[in-house]
Design an enzyme around this catalytic site. Structure first.
Site, mmCIF file in Angstrom:
data_model
loop_
_atom_site.group_PDB
_atom_site.id
_atom_site.type_symbol
_atom_site.label_atom_id
_atom_site.label_comp_id
_atom_site.label_asym_id
_atom_site.label_seq_id
_atom_site.Cartn_x
_atom_site.Cartn_y
_atom_site.Cartn_z
ATOM 1 N N ASP A 1 0.834 -1.197 0.000
ATOM 2 C CA ASP A 1 0.000 0.000 0.000
ATOM 3 C C ASP A 1 0.874 1.254 0.000
ATOM 4 O OD1 ASP A 1 -1.922 1.931 0.270
ATOM 5 O OD2 ASP A 1 -2.854 1.091 2.060
ATOM 6 N N ASP B 1 -1.649 5.123 -6.375
ATOM 7 C CA ASP B 1 -2.018 4.281 -5.231
ATOM 8 C C ASP B 1 -2.126 2.820 -5.630
ATOM 9 O OD1 ASP B 1 -2.939 3.377 -2.758
ATOM 10 O OD2 ASP B 1 -5.006 3.941 -3.169
#
Length: 404
Positions: free
Chosen positions: A100, A276
């Site tokens: 992440d 992301d």
């Protein structure tokens, strides 16, 4: 019953790049529709668009307020994710962690409980983080983390006693900026990230992370994280760099400025957004989305929440061009569609592989100008350079793949 994740053996390769220590570690991802569906159903995700949009809005709000702690407004973790096997403790136990880039915290305790060993040291602090697509809270420990041959001592990790929205993974490997840890650990301003400690403990010579994803529709849907540099053998072009944007709140993440063109028409003038790895789709501002929708002739599918096109419309799709740092990064028509063999994952249970869905979605209001998720990133090699405060991209062998 949840089906197990596919486990791939970790193999270390040493690469000499720009004169600094560099280590590449393979990632794992679900390689079949069966395991993807299992994770999708277990996580309870019913709409990828809603899930991604909620995450974007939560990340935007957290950066504006400076509060990354957990709250009640959450949905669920994405149905597809790239995980890495991380060893923690001594004797070492392995955990599969979601990669992440929009989190600085590393934590465990979702599918698999944390095992206290001789290197575990509780700090007495609490940890709490919200992702929009999930949250966790628990206690902070310092422990030894092993990434293949790399070892990090006294790394802060969260050990969850409560979590929501995470199934099929043991936790999160946070590779976002250290500022994202602000306010997440009690009695602490910020905590060093994995990358911070690798650099400060001289395991790597530069605080740079190279990320390479093989598209999930490919037979060997894996990837590689390269700590300390990048793997030029996986690139088919020079690297284009762009500085971290100065626009708030995107500047709190791996935020960049870019414009987007569909064919010859600009649909998004220069805007600030984020890159992301834990977002699935390519989210763009509402005005840009409406223009794209009209230009492609797509209709909004109520079941999936995605734009749907016919075969004739697919054959007429034009390139979607992201201009970053003066360079055009192009999503081909095939790169703009969801893998047709995986339609069941997004809620299309018709079994009709002729149904074609686009991976571009409306980001909604009060959020970033765009979020480039891994349906974009799997077509390019990406470099997250903390040392020089920039993000880089290069094409790969999969940039023009027609596997979708």
């Amino acid at each position: 019953m949840m089906l197990p994740l596919t486990n791939l053996k970790i193999v270390l390769s040493f690469l000499l790049v720009v004169g600094s220590p560099v280590f590449s570690i393979p990632l794992n991802t679900h390689t079949t529709a069966v395991s993807l569906v299992a994770k999708f159903k277990t996580a309870g995700v019913t709409n990828i668009v809603a899930n991604d949009r909620a995450r974007a809005q939560a990340l935007h709000q957290a950066a504006k307020t400076g509060k990354h702690y957990a709250n009640a407004s959450i949905t669920n973790v994405a149905p597809i994710g790239y995980t890495i096997q991380v060893g923690i403790g001594n004797p070492m136990k392995h955990y599969g962690l979601l990669v992440d880039t929009a989190s600085g915290n590393t934590w465990i305790g979702a599918d698999q409980d944390y095992t206290i060993t001789g290197t575990s040291a509780g700090t007495g602090n609490t940890v709490s983080v919200s992702y929009g697509s999930g949250n966790f809270s628990g206690k902070e420990y310092l422990d030894t983390i092993t990434l293949s041959s790399l070892s990090i001592s006294n790394q802060s990790i969260g050990v969850a006693n409560k979590y929501q929205g995470f199934r099929g993974v043991d936790g999160v490997l946070g590779i976002g900026p250290v500022s994202l840890t602000k306010g997440t650990v009690s009695n602490t301003d910020t905590v060093p990230t994995i990358m911070d400690n690798l650099f400060s403990q001289k395991s790597i010579g530069s605080e740079i992370l190279g990320v390479y994803f093989v598209p999930v529709s490919e037979e060997d849907a894996t990837g590689t994280l390269t700590f300390g540099g990048w793997n030029s053998t996986l690139m088919t072009s020079d690297i284009t760099y762009t500085p971290i944007t100065t626009a708030s709140p995107a500047c709190s993440y791996w935020g960049i400025n870019q414009s987007i063109t569909y064919g010859d028409s600009t649909i998004l003038s220069s805007a600030a957004g984020i890159v992301d790895t834990a977002t699935v789709l390519v989210l763009i501002a509402t005005d840009a989305f409406d223009t794209y929708k009209n230009a492609t002739g797509a209709t909004l599918d109520e079941t999936t929440g995605l734009l749907k096109i016919t075969s004739d419309q697919y054959n007429s799709l034009k390139p979607l061009i992201f201009t970053v740092g003066g360079t055009a990064l192009t999503l081909t028509p095939n790169a703009q569609i969801w893998p047709r063999s995986m339609n069941s994952i997004i809620g299309d249970t018709s079994g009709n592989s002729d149904n074609i869905y686009l991976i571009v979605a409306d980001i909604g209001s009060e959020t970033f100008g765009f979020v480039s998720g891994y349906t974009f990133l799997e077509r390019f090699y990406s470099i997250f350079d903390t040392t020089n405060k920039r993000v880089g991209f290069a094409t790969t062998a999969y940039t023009e793949s027609a596997s979708n």
